[in-house]
Design a protein around this motif. Structure first.
Motif, PDB file in Angstrom:
ATOM      1  N   ASN A 101       0.668  -0.981   0.012  1.00 40.28           N
ATOM      2  CA  ASN A 101       0.096   0.155  -0.096  1.00 40.28           C
ATOM      3  C   ASN A 101       0.945   1.455   0.069  1.00 40.28           C
ATOM      4  OD1 ASN A 101       0.844   0.001   2.758  1.00 40.28           O
ATOM      5  ND2 ASN A 101      -1.214  -0.402   3.577  1.00 40.28           N
ATOM      6  N   GLN A 102       2.305   1.178   0.258  1.00 38.40           N
ATOM      7  CA  GLN A 102       3.235   2.219   0.051  1.00 38.40           C
ATOM      8  C   GLN A 102       2.559   3.696   0.709  1.00 38.40           C
ATOM      9  OE1 GLN A 102       4.189   2.621  -4.260  1.00 38.40           O
ATOM     10  NE2 GLN A 102       3.266   0.718  -4.450  1.00 38.40           N
ATOM     11  N   THR A 103       2.603   3.511   1.942  1.00 39.36           N
ATOM     12  CA  THR A 103       1.919   4.490   2.955  1.00 39.36           C
ATOM     13  C   THR A 103       3.308   5.479   3.239  1.00 39.36           C
ATOM     14  OG1 THR A 103       2.387   2.936   4.853  1.00 39.36           O
ATOM     15  CG2 THR A 103       0.144   2.994   4.034  1.00 39.36           C
ATOM     16  N   GLN A 104       4.385   4.872   2.869  1.00 41.72           N
ATOM     17  CA  GLN A 104       5.430   6.105   3.456  1.00 41.72           C
ATOM     18  C   GLN A 104       5.579   7.119   2.353  1.00 41.72           C
ATOM     19  OE1 GLN A 104       6.180   3.326   1.464  1.00 41.72           O
ATOM     20  NE2 GLN A 104       7.796   2.035   2.422  1.00 41.72           N
ATOM     21  N   ARG A 105       5.933   8.350   3.241  1.00 42.27           N
ATOM     22  CA  ARG A 105       6.268   9.544   2.388  1.00 42.27           C
ATOM     23  C   ARG A 105       7.591  10.303   3.129  1.00 42.27           C
ATOM     24  NH1 ARG A 105       2.722   7.214   0.120  1.00 42.27           N
ATOM     25  NH2 ARG A 105       0.671   8.032  -0.660  1.00 42.27           N
TER      26      ARG A 105
END
Length: 200
Positions: free
Chosen positions: A46-50
């Motif tokens: 889900n690639q929640t990192q920023r």
């Protein structure tokens, strides 16, 4: 058995005496940090990192915000002088990575996968740990020191306003990085018997 990854992990230490004698360009460092984050795992992909990568005046601006904010929390002048000296050491580094979680994505996955809804917040924190370690280790591999700080949530609002960041981004950590001006001391480890259980 290959142990290159273990040797790299051993290089990842908390380095507090950092400088700006970095041989890489900001473009090269940005690419390294971005690729490290892209390759870090996330639940359901889900690639929640920023991340916000700060150099130059923007890097210094971040740590000035920290000092100004902490002045409101540390009433004693002597204590604040020590705090300021500590923050100025971070400011003396070459750059900073601000690690964020995109809470909107976490919420979307909670709604779309109700069976696992209670887990997505925890999983986003796990991905933060993996992301931070990936960046930290990649920097260490290239001879760049770093340390991880957590002045969130005290600074959240000021940082969001200063860099015009989305309201759904939640600050999780701040990593300053730069040239290693003095190395970390010897690391102590607890005994394996206290840490591990192995069953055959």
């Amino acid at each position: 058995m290959e142990t290159n990854s273990i040797e790299l992990l051993k290089k990842r230490r908390s380095i507090y005496n950092l400088g700006r004698n970095v041989k890489f360009s900001t473009t090269e460092l940005t690419s390294l940090i971005q690729e490290s984050i892209k390759q870090a795992p996330t639940a359901f992909n889900n690639q929640t990192q920023r991340a916000v990568i700060l150099f130059g005046e923007s890097h210094e601006k971040l740590w000035d915000i920290v000092i100004d904010r902490l002045k409101q929390e540390v009433p004693d002048e002597a204590a604040f002088a020590k705090t300021t000296a500590k923050i100025n050491a971070f400011k003396a580094a070459f750059g900073t990575v601000l690690f964020y979680t995109e809470t909107k994505t976490v919420k979307e996955f909670e709604e779309n996968f109700p069976l696992y809804a209670a887990n997505f917040q925890d999983w986003s924190e796990q991905s933060q740990g993996g992301t931070q370690q990936a960046v930290w280790t990649a920097l260490a591999e290239n001879g760049i020191g770093a340390n991880l700080q957590h002045y969130n949530p005290l600074i959240d609002d000021e940082v969001r306003a200063a860099f015009n960041l989305p309201g759904s981004w939640k600050l999780r950590a701040e990593m300053d990085f730069g040239s290693i001006e003095s190395s970390a001391g010897t690391k102590e480890y607890m005994t394996d018997d206290d840490r591990f259980l192995v069953f055959n």
